[in-house]
Scaffold this active site. Structure first.
Site, PDB file in Angstrom:
ATOM      1  N   GLY A   1       0.777  -1.231   0.000  1.00 40.93           N
ATOM      2  CA  GLY A   1       0.000   0.000   0.000  1.00 40.93           C
ATOM      3  C   GLY A   1       0.809   1.282   0.000  1.00 40.93           C
ATOM      4  O   GLY A   1       0.283   2.334   0.377  1.00 40.93           O
TER       5      GLY A   1
ATOM      6  N   HIS B   1       1.101   0.331 -13.400  1.00 40.37           N
ATOM      7  CA  HIS B   1       1.928  -0.835 -13.734  1.00 40.37           C
ATOM      8  C   HIS B   1       3.385  -0.407 -13.865  1.00 40.37           C
ATOM      9  O   HIS B   1       3.678   0.564 -14.565  1.00 40.37           O
ATOM     10  CB  HIS B   1       1.441  -1.490 -15.029  1.00 40.37           C
TER      11      HIS B   1
HETATM   12  C1  GAR Z   1       3.655  -1.487  -7.260  1.00 44.94           C
HETATM   13  O1  GAR Z   1       5.009  -1.623  -7.612  1.00 44.94           O
HETATM   14  C2  GAR Z   1       2.773  -1.518  -8.491  1.00 44.94           C
HETATM   15  O2  GAR Z   1       3.348  -0.850  -9.587  1.00 44.94           O
HETATM   16  C3  GAR Z   1       2.648  -2.994  -8.735  1.00 44.94           C
HETATM   17  O3  GAR Z   1       2.444  -3.519  -7.440  1.00 44.94           O
HETATM   18  C4  GAR Z   1       3.186  -2.721  -6.499  1.00 44.94           C
HETATM   19  C5  GAR Z   1       2.297  -2.358  -5.332  1.00 44.94           C
HETATM   20  O4  GAR Z   1       3.030  -1.693  -4.324  1.00 44.94           O
HETATM   21  N1  GAR Z   1       1.561  -3.314  -9.634  1.00 44.94           N
HETATM   22  C6  GAR Z   1       1.639  -4.274 -10.573  1.00 44.94           C
HETATM   23  O5  GAR Z   1       2.601  -4.988 -10.708  1.00 44.94           O
HETATM   24  C7  GAR Z   1       0.415  -4.419 -11.476  1.00 44.94           C
HETATM   25  N2  GAR Z   1       0.652  -5.379 -12.494  1.00 44.94           N
HETATM   26  P1  GAR Z   1       2.276  -1.000  -3.096  1.00 44.94           P
HETATM   27  O6  GAR Z   1       1.332  -2.061  -2.511  1.00 44.94           O
HETATM   28  O7  GAR Z   1       3.366  -0.638  -2.144  1.00 44.94           O
HETATM   29  O8  GAR Z   1       1.528   0.195  -3.616  1.00 44.94           O
END
Ligand code: GAR
Length: 197
Positions: free
Chosen positions: A12, A109
């Site tokens: 998050g 992404h």
């Molecule tokens: C982030 O790096 C986002 O770009 C990625 O998940 C992570 C979530 O981090 N999303 C993907 O890979 C979508 N395909 P967070 O929970 O710390 O925000």
């Protein structure tokens, strides 16, 4: 004030970027609801700490994904969002969800359009750099369509690799850039980017 619903599955940190930008007044939004499909997502704790309404909504117990997506759409709809932001949401949404919210669902992404769809995009790009295949990667926020991590791009950032950088340092640098991009793209998609300082 525009209302957003944020869907999360993990740490998050991007939700936190939205919370902080809203609190600073840099992004004029109310976070109406935070939904997680994982009970142990630290994102839920961040939301509770910020005093936001939360919903834990797991796929488990559903016989099929379409029914889950339709029920999720009903719960999200009840929060009357102007925009739904997928911030590390790791469940592929089908038309049973998306058809309820045309041009209202955006996704972050950590790769450039068409590159490294799915999970572990940062690590996979880093490995491609080490093999000499690429020398930059990037980040996109795009409108969500049924195809994973594809759809019209709202905002993007190119991130060049730096020699001798570890994967951990590279990931940290990517996350910092994500936190800027998700705030900017949310403002752009809502048509309130002029409120972004
Ligand atoms: C982030 O790096 C986002 O770009 C990625 O998940 C992570 C979530 O981090 N999303 C993907 O890979 C979508 N395909 P967070 O929970 O710390 O925000």
């Amino acid at each position: 004030m525009k209302r957003i619903v944020v869907l999360v599955s993990g740490g998050g940190s991007n939700l936190q970027a939205l919370i902080d930008a809203a609190a600073r007044g840099d992004l004029a939004v109310e976070i109406a609801l935070v939904v997680s499909n994982r009970k142990d997502a630290y994102a839920l704790e961040r939301a509770v700490h910020a005093g936001l309404p939360t919903l834990y909504f797991p796929l488990r117990g559903y016989a099929d994904r379409e029914r889950y997506d339709a029920d999720l759409a009903a719960r999200v709809s009840a929060a009357a969002p102007d925009l739904i932001v997928l911030a590390g949401w790791m469940h592929i949404l089908s038309p049973a969800f998306l058809n309820h919210f045309p041009r209202k669902v955006i996704n972050l992404h950590p790769a450039l359009p068409g590159a490294f769809p799915g999970t572990h995009a940062i690590q996979r790009a880093f490995e491609a750099y080490q093999r000499g295949e690429i020398d930059y990667t990037g980040l996109i926020v795009h409108y969500v369509i049924p195809e994973v991590d594809a759809g019209e791009v709202i905002a993007q950032t190119v991130v060049p690799f730096e020699p001798d950088e570890s994967l951990e340092d590279f990931e940290r640098r990517m996350h910092r850039r994500e936190h800027e991009l998700i705030v900017r793209a949310t403002g752009l998609a809502l048509g309130i980017a002029e409120g972004f300082r």
